[in-house]
Motif scaffolding. Structure first.
Motif, short mmCIF file in Angstrom:
data_model
loop_
_atom_site.label_atom_id
_atom_site.label_comp_id
_atom_site.label_asym_id
_atom_site.label_seq_id
_atom_site.Cartn_x
_atom_site.Cartn_y
_atom_site.Cartn_z
N THR A 64 0.83 -1.19 0.00
CA THR A 64 0.00 0.00 0.00
C THR A 64 0.87 1.25 0.00
O THR A 64 1.95 1.28 0.61
N ALA A 65 0.44 2.28 -0.73
CA ALA A 65 1.08 3.60 -0.79
C ALA A 65 2.37 3.64 -1.60
O ALA A 65 3.08 4.64 -1.60
N VAL A 66 2.68 2.57 -2.35
CA VAL A 66 3.92 2.56 -3.11
C VAL A 66 3.77 3.24 -4.47
O VAL A 66 4.76 3.57 -5.13
N GLY A 67 2.52 3.45 -4.94
CA GLY A 67 2.30 4.12 -6.21
C GLY A 67 1.72 3.25 -7.30
O GLY A 67 1.85 3.56 -8.49
N LEU A 116 8.69 4.25 2.67
CA LEU A 116 7.32 3.75 2.49
C LEU A 116 6.48 4.01 3.73
O LEU A 116 5.33 4.48 3.62
N TYR A 117 7.04 3.73 4.90
CA TYR A 117 6.28 3.94 6.13
C TYR A 117 5.93 5.41 6.34
O TYR A 117 4.85 5.74 6.83
N ASN A 118 6.85 6.29 5.97
CA ASN A 118 6.55 7.72 6.06
C ASN A 118 5.42 8.11 5.11
O ASN A 118 4.55 8.92 5.45
N ARG A 119 5.43 7.51 3.92
CA ARG A 119 4.34 7.77 2.95
C ARG A 119 3.01 7.28 3.49
O ARG A 119 1.97 7.94 3.33
#
Length: 308
Positions: free
Chosen positions: A12-15, A202-205
């Motif tokens: 999730t959230a990687v684009g 990634l975790y920050n995103r």
């Protein structure tokens, strides 16, 4: 000739959403959502559902096809997607499955055969007694310890489905999925793209995305479902909904609910990476600090080379 199929997976959230749209634009394709929760109507913010503007006129399938009170399964996903792949290939369009629900994706890419096993009546009665003594949450933990992906897809209160999954595990000698499934060739001319990213980035995103969701009305979206009486359903056990339900139930503060959402999203991303890392046929592309336009060109060239 096998039908063509491109799949874009990753945490999730990687684009994945943006990458899928750009590739579909470049390669005359359409997008099939591979997300188990974006099928639900009215669940937009918490599932990071693609907006009409973000689609950029690229058709998207399997979004907003179910009511939040409906159930959905990998078998049903497979049944909807396989004819859709054929339809798009017949139109000379490339289908792009974009999403991170591993079992759903695999059910299509490797024509997963869902096991038909004999009922184990004695074991089922044993599990039903376990529910009476320990509760549905403890039963669900049993399944989670065996197969977190399957457990994520089944609400603890739907204990009969949990029991069936555990029964399946027992009667297939420790395999919830079909043995040797990875060894089967895909029925498609398959290109599997994996997007990855430095873990800390990634975790920050993920954390920032949760903050944006809250600012964009996540609490209001979940509250609407809550006060409509949508409870004990598969849909609202999704990450982003169950945490806010706990806040609305009064068991945690809003601040704690948001922190729990961030934590659970990070843990889910880790599980997604673990799931897809074990799949030998995925070609990985690191999205950490890249020029997105240049990376799309690189991925596009790779896909074109595989589909020749």
């Amino acid at each position: 000739m096998k039908e063509k199929l491109v799949v874009i997976v990753g945490p999730t959230a990687v684009g994945k959403t943006k990458t899928g749209i750009e590739l579909a634009k470049a390669l005359h394709g359409e997008v099939i959502s591979g997300d188990s929760m974006q099928i639900y109507k009215g669940m937009d913010i918490g599932t990071a559902k693609v907006t009409e503007e973000e689609m950029e006129h690229i058709p998207h399938h399997l979004i907003d096809i179910k009511e939040p009170t409906d159930s959905f399964s990998a078998a049903e996903f497979q049944g909807l997607v396989k004819p859709l792949i054929t339809e798009l290939n017949n139109k000379r369009k490339i289908p792009f499955i974009v999403g991170g629900t591993g079992l759903y994706v695999k059910s299509v890419t490797h024509d997963y055969q869902f096991p038909e096993t004999e009922a184990d009546e004695e074991y089922r009665l044993e599990l039903e007694q376990y529910v009476k003594e320990h509760g549905v949450d403890e039963l669900h933990k049993k399944l989670y310890s065996i197969d977190p992906t399957r457990a994520d897809a089944i609400h603890p209160n739907n204990y009969r489905r949990v029991i069936r999954a555990l029964e399946l595990y027992r009667t297939s000698e420790g395999q919830i999925e079909a043995p040797n499934d990875e060894e089967k060739p895909s029925p498609y001319q398959l290109v599997m793209i994996g997007l990855t990213m430095d873990r800390e980035v990634l975790y920050n995103r993920i954390n920032k995305r949760v903050d944006i969701m809250v600012n964009n009305g996540l609490i209001e979206e979940v509250s609407r479902l809550y006060y409509q009486g949508v409870r004990n359903c598969q849909s609202v056990q999704a990450i982003g909904y169950k945490e806010i339900y706990e806040y609305l139930d009064g068991t945690v503060s809003l601040a704690d609910a948001i922190e729990n959402l961030k934590r659970n999203s990070r843990r889910y991303a880790k599980r997604q990476l673990t799931w897809f890392r074990n799949k030998a046929d995925v070609e990985w592309f690191d999205m950490t600090g890249v020029n997105f336009s240049e990376k799309i060109v690189e991925i596009k060239q790779f896909v074109e080379g595989k589909l020749k």
